[in-house]
Design a protein around this motif. Structure first.
Motif, PDB file in Angstrom:
ATOM      1  N   GLY A  59      28.700  22.831  36.993  1.00 22.63           N
ATOM      2  CA  GLY A  59      28.480  23.990  37.857  1.00 22.63           C
ATOM      3  C   GLY A  59      27.687  23.629  39.104  1.00 22.63           C
ATOM      4  O   GLY A  59      26.722  22.885  39.022  1.00 22.63           O
ATOM      5  N   GLY A  60      28.114  24.162  40.255  1.00 22.68           N
ATOM      6  CA  GLY A  60      27.418  23.900  41.508  1.00 22.68           C
ATOM      7  C   GLY A  60      27.903  22.664  42.226  1.00 22.68           C
ATOM      8  O   GLY A  60      27.574  22.453  43.390  1.00 22.68           O
ATOM      9  N   PHE A  93      34.681  25.634  49.518  1.00 25.03           N
ATOM     10  CA  PHE A  93      35.447  26.123  50.662  1.00 25.03           C
ATOM     11  C   PHE A  93      34.614  27.120  51.463  1.00 25.03           C
ATOM     12  O   PHE A  93      33.764  27.835  50.907  1.00 25.03           O
ATOM     13  CB  PHE A  93      36.732  26.819  50.189  1.00 25.03           C
ATOM     14  N   ARG A 144      31.229  29.193  38.549  1.00 21.40           N
ATOM     15  CA  ARG A 144      30.931  27.759  38.504  1.00 21.40           C
ATOM     16  C   ARG A 144      30.612  27.191  39.884  1.00 21.40           C
ATOM     17  O   ARG A 144      29.952  26.165  40.008  1.00 21.40           O
ATOM     18  CB  ARG A 144      32.079  26.990  37.848  1.00 21.40           C
ATOM     19  N   GLY A 145      31.043  27.859  40.934  1.00 24.25           N
ATOM     20  CA  GLY A 145      30.716  27.408  42.285  1.00 24.25           C
ATOM     21  C   GLY A 145      29.308  27.828  42.670  1.00 24.25           C
ATOM     22  O   GLY A 145      28.694  28.654  42.008  1.00 24.25           O
ATOM     23  N   PRO A 146      28.794  27.272  43.782  1.00 26.43           N
ATOM     24  CA  PRO A 146      27.446  27.660  44.215  1.00 26.43           C
ATOM     25  C   PRO A 146      27.371  29.114  44.687  1.00 26.43           C
ATOM     26  O   PRO A 146      26.295  29.688  44.717  1.00 26.43           O
ATOM     27  CB  PRO A 146      27.133  26.688  45.347  1.00 26.43           C
ATOM     28  N   PHE A 147      28.514  29.704  45.069  1.00 22.52           N
ATOM     29  CA  PHE A 147      28.548  31.128  45.410  1.00 22.52           C
ATOM     30  C   PHE A 147      29.965  31.630  45.128  1.00 22.52           C
ATOM     31  O   PHE A 147      30.913  30.835  45.104  1.00 22.52           O
ATOM     32  CB  PHE A 147      28.143  31.376  46.871  1.00 22.52           C
ATOM     33  N   SER A 166      33.583  30.170  46.497  1.00 25.35           N
ATOM     34  CA  SER A 166      33.469  28.809  47.023  1.00 25.35           C
ATOM     35  C   SER A 166      34.565  27.891  46.506  1.00 25.35           C
ATOM     36  O   SER A 166      34.829  26.850  47.092  1.00 25.35           O
ATOM     37  CB  SER A 166      32.096  28.228  46.680  1.00 25.35           C
ATOM     38  N   LYS A 167      35.220  28.272  45.406  1.00 29.15           N
ATOM     39  CA  LYS A 167      36.294  27.432  44.861  1.00 29.15           C
ATOM     40  C   LYS A 167      37.663  28.010  45.204  1.00 29.15           C
ATOM     41  O   LYS A 167      38.680  27.512  44.707  1.00 29.15           O
ATOM     42  CB  LYS A 167      36.170  27.358  43.341  1.00 29.15           C
ATOM     43  N   PRO A 207      36.101  32.760  50.653  1.00 31.51           N
ATOM     44  CA  PRO A 207      34.675  32.638  50.346  1.00 31.51           C
ATOM     45  C   PRO A 207      33.879  33.855  50.842  1.00 31.51           C
ATOM     46  O   PRO A 207      32.920  34.266  50.194  1.00 31.51           O
ATOM     47  CB  PRO A 207      34.266  31.358  51.087  1.00 31.51           C
ATOM     48  N   VAL A 257      25.448  34.800  37.734  1.00 30.51           N
ATOM     49  CA  VAL A 257      24.836  33.481  37.567  1.00 30.51           C
ATOM     50  C   VAL A 257      25.796  32.451  38.145  1.00 30.51           C
ATOM     51  O   VAL A 257      26.888  32.248  37.613  1.00 30.51           O
ATOM     52  CB  VAL A 257      24.543  33.164  36.086  1.00 30.51           C
ATOM     53  N   SER A 308      26.756  28.499  39.925  1.00 29.02           N
ATOM     54  CA  SER A 308      26.590  27.074  39.593  1.00 29.02           C
ATOM     55  C   SER A 308      26.583  26.841  38.083  1.00 29.02           C
ATOM     56  O   SER A 308      25.850  25.988  37.582  1.00 29.02           O
ATOM     57  CB  SER A 308      25.293  26.521  40.210  1.00 29.02           C
ATOM     58  N   THR A 309      27.368  27.626  37.369  1.00 35.29           N
ATOM     59  CA  THR A 309      27.389  27.541  35.906  1.00 35.29           C
ATOM     60  C   THR A 309      28.830  27.566  35.414  1.00 35.29           C
ATOM     61  O   THR A 309      29.535  28.562  35.578  1.00 35.29           O
ATOM     62  CB  THR A 309      26.614  28.732  35.301  1.00 35.29           C
ATOM     63  N   THR A 310      29.282  26.455  34.851  1.00 41.37           N
ATOM     64  CA  THR A 310      30.651  26.356  34.367  1.00 41.37           C
ATOM     65  C   THR A 310      30.707  26.728  32.894  1.00 41.37           C
ATOM     66  O   THR A 310      29.918  26.222  32.093  1.00 41.37           O
ATOM     67  CB  THR A 310      31.170  24.917  34.544  1.00 41.37           C
ATOM     68  N   ASP A 322      27.594  24.906  30.819  1.00 47.75           N
ATOM     69  CA  ASP A 322      27.122  23.523  30.972  1.00 47.75           C
ATOM     70  C   ASP A 322      25.648  23.458  31.376  1.00 47.75           C
ATOM     71  O   ASP A 322      25.162  22.397  31.732  1.00 47.75           O
ATOM     72  CB  ASP A 322      28.004  22.765  31.965  1.00 47.75           C
ATOM     73  N   ASP A 349      38.958  33.082  34.754  1.00 49.61           N
ATOM     74  CA  ASP A 349      38.572  31.744  35.168  1.00 49.61           C
ATOM     75  C   ASP A 349      39.694  30.993  35.865  1.00 49.61           C
ATOM     76  O   ASP A 349      39.717  29.771  35.896  1.00 49.61           O
ATOM     77  CB  ASP A 349      38.022  30.943  33.975  1.00 49.61           C
TER      78      ASP A 349
END
Lengths: 100, 284, 435
Positions: free
Chosen positions: A91-92, A97, C37-40, C43-44, C109, C127, C129-131, C148, C163
């Motif tokens: 994660g992170g 993008f 899972r992305g920082p915001f 973002s993916k 984004p 939450v 940054s959490t996969t 993770d 997901d």
């Protein structure tokens, strides 16, 4: 179909426009390239949009995980069971993008 | 004893217009790798010495969510110094350091960890000013940080030519670290959830006067006013303007030893009149 | 079932489906954790497309006043091209440029982060940054997810898997029987920066109005399609490529994209721009036919994870189906939690509700469309036929007398090897599919 007025950018420039927050500790792709040696299609080489899979002279596959779009193309086109192990990066990390 | 980390909230992906050099906010603010390494270093020192750890940042309110992530990784106290500046106004590094050192003194911080430079083209001089303001020892630009004993640190930093220098400093001290020194630990899920409501101490510092952020402009050579060329015919005036037919010293190539070459260059500069004033000064 | 839960519900993935699910759960007064899972959020995520906002009307009244939109689409073109020819059906509708609007271009984004903020405003816990790395199960029933992060297990009465197309959670739950690569396409896209005035001029629009061009016949030997969309100060130019044929060929995606960009119908639109970002994503192309089980014991699946992406040639939609399915999943989960029964029986009205709305109705009706659009007829013969017929029709051959349209069509069909019988058959099939 060619236009001299449209200079194409290099693949490196193309990928350089994308932000990747690389996880230095863990590769989220692994390739068991003993399984790639007798693979006749090797679809990952052509299909991966980030060009992360490269054939080696020894007949295997060299892979990179750092500039991965996390799209899943590689494992979907792979026709050798278990040759590509693919999960999401921690994660992170990974691609970020901003204007897509 | 308290270990503190000072971090700067910066735009991590500023957009730079290639034609005008104008920089706009990329909309993704956060902490540089060096600042994150500073926080991790502070956490490790705190663990080694059983000391509380604080993070101090002069940042706007929009940084609160990012600051709470430090609470999630185990920082005991997060202090946000509210400068109350308008957007586009910056403080000099020395003024930032003054404000931060007041807060650090009130926290009774004995070791202060900083990133060695910020990601927003800052001068990287805040750590040095901090050490000055706190009257503390300084060891800047560390690539390794080791503890020697309570309040005592041994740091390794780069010198020219691939050499390394070892510094031993004792608290009170200010150190700065490169981003490669340590990777900030990952917060547990429970701590991340708990940190969502964690308090952030806000210290307002009113009455500051900053200066406008430097505006980058494309460089253009300054215009020089030249007298109009004399001459009756257009050709004459063009020749005069361009200096095409003026006598000049032709360029020459010489091969000399370094000393002789330097002497020749000085002679030439004297001949052109560039060294007259300094020659007079040294003779006086 | 364990009585200790951290939340009433966990939504995995803060894209449009997940944000809508979390929004509805939070509004129903349920505690919900939205994992990203992305920082915001966003973002993916990338897309080839347009956000059709009608589904948002009920969720966020007057959403158009605040959504981070690039341009409102007021001009929709469908282009059919061969090597150096193109036929375009160009529809312009000024009514789409005013509230309540039809479709908009947006950077995902920005858009996804905005929608997720609606959920957190309503009380959802985001939450980042959490996969989510797996499911927590007790006796076959899903009771939470494993993440993770250290000590990363999270328990809830319901897990909603939003997901994305690779949905490892739906696969782990055994809801995806198999993944056949021929059900997927990969989208590649360049975001090309151009000044706003240049875009206005090249595309013939003003202000915040924009253009959406869908292209067929631009992908060489690989079945697929292309698109050009206008953002405020950039273009989104990309291709959608069928995975098996892309992998079997030897032309890489960016080369296929370069070829489309040099086509005489596209080059003048995109030239001189700077590539600001390059992106790629897999698309669940086959829609209805590849959908997984949508409901399991303690788990629902929505959005791309449930293959709710409509790629039916003239309709290319996904974000609206994600929001629609996510919102229904959120409501169904909230009702099930209220009744205290989050087994598959308790959650079953999710599927029933979807069937009664556009989400499954559209997918069911258009279930044959993806195959039709990817067929050699649509990909190879139709472009040549259409361009050929128009070439013969509009090329002035004086002093030869003009040929009749019927003769031109017959001649061109013969040249492209399309029999009348085959054409009628495919025409009927298209009518049945789209009618």
């Amino acid at each position: 179909m060619s236009s001299p007025s449209y200079p194409e950018i290099s693949f490196e420039t193309r990928m350089g426009a994308v932000e990747f927050r690389v996880d230095e500790d863990r590769a989220h792709i692994t390739v068991d390239d003993t399984k790639c040696r007798d693979c006749s299609t090797r679809g990952c080489i052509t299909a991966c949009p980030a060009n992360l899979f490269v054939p080696t002279a020894a007949g295997g596959i060299l892979f990179n995980y750092e500039q991965c779009f996390e799209c899943g193309t590689c494992y979907l086109v792979c026709n050798r069971e278990g040759a590509i192990t693919w999960t999401y990066p921690e994660g992170g990390h990974g691609v970020v993008f901003h204007r897509s | 004893m308290l270990v503190a980390a000072c971090v700067k909230y910066v735009d991590l992906r500023p957009q730079v217009d290639r034609l005008t050099g104008h920089v706009t906010d990329g909309g993704t603010s956060g902490w540089s790798a060096a600042d994150l390494a500073a926080v991790e270093t502070a956490l490790r020192l705190g663990e080694t010495w059983s000391a509380p750890v604080a993070v101090v940042s002069a940042a706007p309110e929009s940084a609160d969510a990012a600051l709470r992530e430090f609470r999630a990784v185990g920082v005991d106290r997060v202090v946000r110094v509210e400068l109350g500046l308008e957007a586009g106004v910056e403080l000099e590094s020395s003024d930032v350091a003054n404000v931060l050192s007041d807060t650090l003194r009130s926290l009774d911080a004995s070791v202060v960890c900083c990133g060695d430079y910020s990601a927003d083209r800052g001068s990287g001089s805040v750590p040095a000013y901090l050490a000055h303001g706190l009257g503390a020892a300084q060891a800047l630009g560390a690539v390794e940080v080791h503890t020697e004993g309570p309040g005592s640190l041994r740091l390794v930093r780069r010198l020219d030519g691939g050499r390394r220098e070892q510094l031993v400093v004792d608290a009170p001290c200010v150190i700065s670290v490169e981003g490669s020194v340590a990777e900030l630990r990952r917060a547990s899920l429970g701590a991340t959830l708990a940190a969502r409501d964690a308090p952030i101490d806000v210290v307002p510092v009113p009455g500051l006067h900053g200066h406008a952020s430097p505006v980058t402009r494309p460089w253009s050579p300054p215009a020089r006013v030249q007298p109009a060329p004399a001459g009756d015919a257009a050709l004459q005036r063009v020749v005069e303007l361009t200096g095409a037919l003026v006598e000049r010293t032709p360029p020459r190539t010489v091969e000399l030893s370094a000393d002789d070459a330097a002497e020749l260059i000085l002679d030439q500069l004297r001949a052109w009149g560039y060294l007259e004033s300094s020659a007079q000064e040294s003779s006086e | 079932m364990s009585s200790v839960t951290d939340f009433d519900a966990i939504v995995v993935g803060a894209g449009p489906a997940g944000a809508a699910a979390a929004l509805e759960l939070a509004r129903a007064g349920r505690s919900v954790c939205l994992l990203e899972r992305g920082p915001f959020p966003g973002s993916k995520n990338m897309y080839g497309g347009v956000v059709y906002g009608r589904i948002l009307d009920t969720l966020i009244p007057a959403w158009w006043e605040e959504a981070p939109v690039q341009r409102w689409v007021t001009r929709r073109s469908t282009m059919i091209m061969t090597g150096d020819q193109a036929v375009t059906v160009d529809f312009r509708n000024e009514a789409w440029g005013a509230a309540p609007y039809n479709g908009a271009t947006a950077y995902r984004p920005d858009f996804d982060a905005w929608l997720a903020a609606k959920a957190t405003d309503a009380g959802a816990v985001l939450v980042c940054s959490t996969t989510a790395t797996g499911l927590l199960r007790e006796g076959g029933r899903v009771v939470g997810v494993r993440t993770d992060r250290p000590d990363g297990d999270l328990r809830a009465s319901v897990v909603i898997a939003c997901d994305g197309v690779n949905s490892f959670l739906a696969k782990e739950a055994g809801m995806y029987p198999h993944t056949d690569p021929s059900n997927f396409t990969v989208g590649v896209k360049e975001t090309i920066g151009l000044p706003r005035e240049v875009i206005d001029e090249r595309f013939g629009v003003r202000g915040d109005h924009g253009v959406d061009i869908e292209i067929i016949g631009c992908t060489g030997d690989v079945p697929g399609g292309g698109f050009v969309y206008t953002n405020g100060e950039s273009l989104a130019v990309g291709l959608v490529l069928s995975l098996p044929q892309l992998a079997a060929g030897d032309t890489r995606p960016e080369e296929l994209l370069r070829r489309m960009k040099t086509h005489p119908a596209i080059a003048p639109l995109v030239e001189g721009g700077e590539v600001l970002e390059y992106s790629a994503h897999v698309i669940p192309e086959a829609g209805y036919e590849m959908m997984p089980e949508l409901v399991g014991d303690g788990i629902l699946v929505a959005g791309d994870a449930a293959a709710m992406c409509l790629a039916a040639g003239i309709w290319l939609e996904g974000v609206n189906f994600a929001i629609g399915s996510g919102a229904e999943a959120g409501r169904a989960a909230a009702r099930a939690i209220g009744r205290g029964d989050t087994s598959s029986a308790g959650l079953a009205d999710y599927r029933r509700r979807l069937e009664s709305t556009f989400v499954l109705a559209d997918h069911h009706r258009l279930r044959a469309a993806p195959h039709l659009v990817m067929s050699p007829l649509a990909q190879q013969q139709l472009p040549k036929l259409a361009c050929g017929v128009l070439e013969d029709l509009f090329t002035v051959t004086n002093p030869e007398p003009k040929p009749g349209l019927r003769r031109i069509v017959r001649r061109r069909m013969k040249r492209e090897g399309v029999s009348t019988r085959e054409a009628l058959k495919q025409g009927l099939r298209a009518l049945r599919t789209f009618g």
